[in-house]
Motif scaffolding. Structure first.
Motif, mmCIF file in Angstrom:
data_model
loop_
_atom_site.group_PDB
_atom_site.id
_atom_site.type_symbol
_atom_site.label_atom_id
_atom_site.label_comp_id
_atom_site.label_asym_id
_atom_site.label_seq_id
_atom_site.Cartn_x
_atom_site.Cartn_y
_atom_site.Cartn_z
ATOM 1 N N LEU A 1 25.524 -0.341 22.226
ATOM 2 C CA LEU A 1 26.646 0.242 21.493
ATOM 3 C C LEU A 1 27.030 1.605 22.084
ATOM 4 O O LEU A 1 28.206 1.965 22.146
ATOM 5 C CB LEU A 1 26.287 0.384 20.014
ATOM 6 C CG LEU A 1 26.225 -0.945 19.249
ATOM 7 C CD1 LEU A 1 25.394 -0.798 17.986
ATOM 8 C CD2 LEU A 1 27.620 -1.443 18.910
ATOM 9 N N ASP A 2 26.015 2.357 22.519
ATOM 10 C CA ASP A 2 26.304 3.635 23.172
ATOM 11 C C ASP A 2 27.049 3.418 24.486
ATOM 12 O O ASP A 2 27.900 4.230 24.875
ATOM 13 C CB ASP A 2 25.009 4.418 23.430
ATOM 14 C CG ASP A 2 24.595 5.227 22.208
ATOM 15 O OD1 ASP A 2 25.475 5.552 21.392
ATOM 16 O OD2 ASP A 2 23.397 5.512 22.074
ATOM 17 N N GLU A 3 26.726 2.339 25.157
ATOM 18 C CA GLU A 3 27.451 2.010 26.385
ATOM 19 C C GLU A 3 28.924 1.728 26.057
ATOM 20 O O GLU A 3 29.813 2.122 26.798
ATOM 21 C CB GLU A 3 26.817 0.795 27.082
ATOM 22 C CG GLU A 3 25.457 1.082 27.704
ATOM 23 C CD GLU A 3 25.547 2.009 28.913
ATOM 24 O OE1 GLU A 3 25.286 3.210 28.721
ATOM 25 O OE2 GLU A 3 25.870 1.544 30.015
ATOM 26 N N ALA A 4 29.157 1.045 24.936
ATOM 27 C CA ALA A 4 30.542 0.784 24.512
ATOM 28 C C ALA A 4 31.267 2.105 24.319
ATOM 29 O O ALA A 4 32.400 2.299 24.757
ATOM 30 C CB ALA A 4 30.554 -0.038 23.225
ATOM 31 N N ASN B 1 29.132 -10.264 24.011
ATOM 32 C CA ASN B 1 28.228 -11.398 24.226
ATOM 33 C C ASN B 1 26.774 -10.982 24.049
ATOM 34 O O ASN B 1 25.968 -11.708 23.472
ATOM 35 C CB ASN B 1 28.402 -11.975 25.635
ATOM 36 C CG ASN B 1 29.647 -12.834 25.719
ATOM 37 O OD1 ASN B 1 30.210 -13.216 24.685
ATOM 38 N ND2 ASN B 1 30.095 -13.115 26.929
ATOM 39 N N ASP B 2 26.471 -9.806 24.546
ATOM 40 C CA ASP B 2 25.086 -9.359 24.442
ATOM 41 C C ASP B 2 24.722 -9.029 22.995
ATOM 42 O O ASP B 2 23.604 -9.287 22.553
ATOM 43 C CB ASP B 2 24.851 -8.154 25.358
ATOM 44 C CG ASP B 2 23.583 -8.329 26.165
ATOM 45 O OD1 ASP B 2 23.289 -9.475 26.550
ATOM 46 O OD2 ASP B 2 22.865 -7.332 26.370
ATOM 47 N N LEU B 3 25.672 -8.457 22.259
ATOM 48 C CA LEU B 3 25.420 -8.182 20.834
ATOM 49 C C LEU B 3 25.149 -9.496 20.093
ATOM 50 O O LEU B 3 24.276 -9.562 19.220
ATOM 51 C CB LEU B 3 26.612 -7.450 20.204
ATOM 52 C CG LEU B 3 26.811 -5.988 20.626
ATOM 53 C CD1 LEU B 3 28.137 -5.449 20.101
ATOM 54 C CD2 LEU B 3 25.658 -5.108 20.126
ATOM 55 N N LEU B 4 25.885 -10.537 20.479
ATOM 56 C CA LEU B 4 25.690 -11.850 19.850
ATOM 57 C C LEU B 4 24.316 -12.423 20.166
ATOM 58 O O LEU B 4 23.642 -12.981 19.299
ATOM 59 C CB LEU B 4 26.754 -12.836 20.335
ATOM 60 C CG LEU B 4 28.077 -12.822 19.592
ATOM 61 C CD1 LEU B 4 29.052 -13.804 20.232
ATOM 62 C CD2 LEU B 4 27.879 -13.142 18.115
ATOM 63 N N TYR C 1 17.489 -1.466 21.872
ATOM 64 C CA TYR C 1 18.345 -2.029 22.901
ATOM 65 C C TYR C 1 19.761 -2.152 22.354
ATOM 66 O O TYR C 1 20.744 -1.841 23.038
ATOM 67 C CB TYR C 1 17.829 -3.404 23.337
ATOM 68 C CG TYR C 1 18.720 -4.046 24.377
ATOM 69 C CD1 TYR C 1 18.612 -3.676 25.714
ATOM 70 C CD2 TYR C 1 19.690 -4.964 24.012
ATOM 71 C CE1 TYR C 1 19.447 -4.226 26.666
ATOM 72 C CE2 TYR C 1 20.534 -5.522 24.959
ATOM 73 C CZ TYR C 1 20.404 -5.147 26.290
ATOM 74 O OH TYR C 1 21.241 -5.694 27.219
ATOM 75 N N ARG C 2 19.891 -2.585 21.113
ATOM 76 C CA ARG C 2 21.201 -2.763 20.505
ATOM 77 C C ARG C 2 21.952 -1.423 20.451
ATOM 78 O O ARG C 2 23.135 -1.346 20.763
ATOM 79 C CB ARG C 2 21.034 -3.349 19.101
ATOM 80 C CG ARG C 2 22.324 -3.890 18.545
ATOM 81 C CD ARG C 2 22.122 -4.693 17.267
ATOM 82 N NE ARG C 2 23.410 -5.095 16.759
ATOM 83 C CZ ARG C 2 24.001 -6.246 17.049
ATOM 84 N NH1 ARG C 2 23.405 -7.118 17.827
ATOM 85 N NH2 ARG C 2 25.207 -6.519 16.577
ATOM 86 N N GLU D 1 29.654 -3.184 13.519
ATOM 87 C CA GLU D 1 28.217 -2.927 13.398
ATOM 88 C C GLU D 1 27.868 -2.435 11.993
ATOM 89 O O GLU D 1 26.833 -2.808 11.431
ATOM 90 C CB GLU D 1 27.819 -1.883 14.445
ATOM 91 C CG GLU D 1 26.362 -1.858 14.782
ATOM 92 C CD GLU D 1 25.839 -3.170 15.363
ATOM 93 O OE1 GLU D 1 26.641 -4.033 15.774
ATOM 94 O OE2 GLU D 1 24.611 -3.326 15.372
ATOM 95 N N LEU D 2 28.746 -1.619 11.429
ATOM 96 C CA LEU D 2 28.495 -1.127 10.068
ATOM 97 C C LEU D 2 28.495 -2.292 9.078
ATOM 98 O O LEU D 2 27.660 -2.359 8.177
ATOM 99 C CB LEU D 2 29.555 -0.085 9.676
ATOM 100 C CG LEU D 2 29.331 0.599 8.329
ATOM 101 C CD1 LEU D 2 28.034 1.404 8.331
ATOM 102 C CD2 LEU D 2 30.500 1.508 7.963
ATOM 103 N N ALA D 3 29.415 -3.226 9.276
ATOM 104 C CA ALA D 3 29.463 -4.401 8.407
ATOM 105 C C ALA D 3 28.166 -5.205 8.559
ATOM 106 O O ALA D 3 27.585 -5.678 7.576
ATOM 107 C CB ALA D 3 30.672 -5.268 8.761
#
Lengths: 284, 329
Positions: A86-89, A60-63, A81-82, A105-107
């Motif tokens: 992702l590091d948290e993931a 949700n936060d990435l969105l 921040y992004r 994310e690569l896409a």
């Protein structure tokens, strides 16, 4: 406002950041709210439920960040921040799930670079995503993506020959590829011929022949393009290289270099000081 | 630094008084939305404005006591400084705070009224060095960037505390950021960028390791940044911008290659970026002015030895007279 880590706070933070994403302290506060929610999620009944909840929070936060990145592609704090998210993931989720998030994310970064193929943040970000994906694997030594990225850079150069960012990426990838393959001389030679970039382990005389042949080809390019300064610069560079291999510069070569420099002084007046310095160093 | 011959003989001249007024009035715009939207830059803004005023020969134009009070009001318990009161501490603003205090000859105020004196500021900065790579983070959240490494060296050396960090390790990290074109990127592997070149060369200058630079190659790449209208771009095939007069120009000056570009044309380009009526400089001729571009445009003119502009230190981007005095202490 201390320790009010609630969904309402998050909503307020989102509104603020949408108005002004440069407000870095608010991004930090958002991290703290998310950390708090992650901790709560981690105390779910099962590990699976915890992972589900954390995945939802992160996705949700990435969105939430997407429209901001589109409107402010040069804002450091959003990219930062992004990456933190992702590091948290990576830190909190099982490998298979975090790997999927990073693959998406690569896409995404591919899509962004299609829209703005020189975005400095975009390219730097791509390298971080690739580096991380290489570690997100069950293989102990990681899994190299150098070949795939090399193809990607080639494709980007094909789309726009003046894409220096892609050329730069290519110089880095070629070195990596050859090291990874512990390339043999034959392979290095093939890369050199296909891609005109990387010198194989040639003998001194082979090397000299190669450079001399390069000089001839560049000289042919001068025909009809006598006003292109880069050709003269390339001729000078290659001739200096040949002299370096030979261990000395012949007076014939020196005369040629001096004549190219005098062309450069005429056609590149902005950098006249550079060419004068160079001329002086040759005559010294 | 020898003045570039002929600089200052363009058909335009520097509107000194307009620029001084423009900077002095920046803080009286509190009724404008723009003022509040740039709060995250306030402490940087004070540094840009104050340096510009010094270079214009009006160092007293900002009220000294108020400025010191404002700087100290941005300090946090961890010793670092935020962009404005209530903002989190970050390397970027901590460096500005130190530079401002040095320019006001007020570092001593840190001992009298600051939280823990200059040692505390130094330990905030030193604490951001990444043990693994030797580079520096912006804050506790971990972003690495050669900007922060330069900032750390800049502020710590001004405070006389450079020996509190691992300088050789940071220097080795900078070398990893060097590219085949002679330039430097934001991380190892990243594309060369003039801003990043400035930070890496500046850090090497402070560390006394300019010998590690391939000056011909880097000078060649930097000199190619000048485009036909005289201005500099930040990377190949990008638009020129007045602020690159500084990033590129100072880098060239540090490696003694400033004469590899055309100073007259650069000065003329910079002057075309000024607003002769209301003061200030924009990124390109005719564009909106701001204090960031005003500062770097003036610093660029100073590098060129432009008449009526005080000499700037290409390593610190502060008045040369001040850094010389501070560093000889």
């Amino acid at each position: 406002m201390a320790s009010q880590y609630t969904p309402e706070t998050l909503q307020k933070i989102s509104e603020l950041l949408t108005k002004n994403p440069e407000y870095y302290t608010v991004w930090n506060y958002r991290r703290q709210v998310l950390r708090h929610e992650f901790t709560q999620a981690a105390s779910s009944d099962s590990a699976e439920a915890a992972a589900d909840r954390i995945t939802t929070l992160i996705k949700n936060d990435l969105l939430f960040l997407m429209p901001l990145l589109r409107s402010f592609p040069k804002c450091y704090w959003i990219w930062n921040y992004r990456l933190w998210l992702l590091d948290e993931a990576k830190r909190l989720l099982p490998l298979s799930i975090s790997r999927r998030i990073w693959e998406e994310e690569l896409a995404l970064v591919g899509k962004m670079l299609r829209l703005d193929s020189r975005n400095f943040h975009g390219w730097g970000y791509r390298r971080v995503v690739v580096d991380t994906l290489e570690t997100l694997t069950s293989e102990e030594q990681g899994e190299s993506m150098a070949q795939a990225e090399f193809e990607y850079a080639k494709k980007m150069i094909g789309t726009n020959l003046s894409n220096f960012s892609a050329w730069h990426y290519r110089t880095k990838l070629i070195q990596r590829l050859l090291n990874e393959k512990s390339a043999t001389d034959a392979e290095r030679r093939k890369m050199l011929n296909d891609g005109q970039t990387m010198a194989p382990n040639l003998s001194q005389s082979e090397r000299l022949d190669y450079v001399r042949q390069e000089i001839e080809e560049i000289q042919d390019m001068l025909d009809g393009a006598e006003d292109c300064k880069y050709i003269y610069q390339a001729l000078i560079d290659c001739t200096l290289l040949a002299s370096k291999i030979q261990g000395t510069m012949s007076s014939d070569d020196q005369q040629k270099v001096l004549s190219w420099i005098s062309e450069l002084k005429k056609m590149d007046p902005l950098r006249r000081g550079r060419w004068l310095d160079f001329e002086r160093s040759l005559c010294a | 630094m020898s003045p570039v011959s002929g600089a200052g003989q363009s058909d335009q001249y520097l509107c000194v008084q307009k620029h001084v007024e423009y900077i002095k009035n920046l803080d009286s715009r509190r009724d404008e939305l723009e003022y509040w939207l740039t709060e995250h830059l306030r402490l940087n803004g004070v540094y840009w404005g104050l340096t510009a005023l010094h270079l214009l020969g009006c160092p007293q134009a900002l009220p000294r006591e108020d400025t010191i009070n404002f700087v100290l009001s941005c300090q946090r318990e961890n010793g670092g400084f935020g962009a404005a009161p209530g903002h989190d501490a970050h390397m970027l603003y901590t460096v500005s705070a130190v530079q401002i205090l040095v320019m006001l000859d007020a570092v001593g105020e840190l001992e009298k009224r600051g939280l823990g004196g200059k040692q505390k500021v130094g330990s905030f900065i030193a604490g951001l060095q990444d043990e693994k790579t030797g580079s520096f983070m912006g804050d506790e959240w971990g972003e690495l960037d050669t900007r922060f490494l330069y900032g750390a060296f800049n502020a710590l050396s001004l405070l006389g505390l450079l020996d509190t960090v691992d300088v050789p390790k940071a220097v080795a990290y900078i070398q990893e950021c060097e590219n085949l074109d002679g330039g430097y990127g934001i991380h190892p592997g990243a594309e060369s960028h003039s801003g990043q070149v400035f930070t890496c060369v500046g850090a090497l200058a402070i560390a006394g390791r300019l010998d590690l630079i391939n000056k011909d190659r880097l000078g060649g790449w930097l000199s190619e940044r000048q485009v036909d209208n005289g201005g500099f771009n930040g990377r190949p095939e990008k638009l020129e911008d007045a602020c690159y007069s500084w990033w590129v120009g100072a880098s060239l000056a540090m490696i003694d290659k400033l004469h590899w570009i055309n100073g007259d044309k650069l000065a003329a380009f910079i002057l075309r970026c000024q607003d002769p009526e209301n003061g200030g400089f924009g990124d390109r001729p005719g564009n909106m002015v701001d204090v960031f571009h005003t500062h770097f445009a003036l610093a660029g003119l100073s590098l060129l030895g432009y008449d009526g502009v005080e000499e700037v230190d290409p390593v610190y981007c502060m008045p040369k007279a001040i850094t010389t005095k501070c560093l000889s202490k």
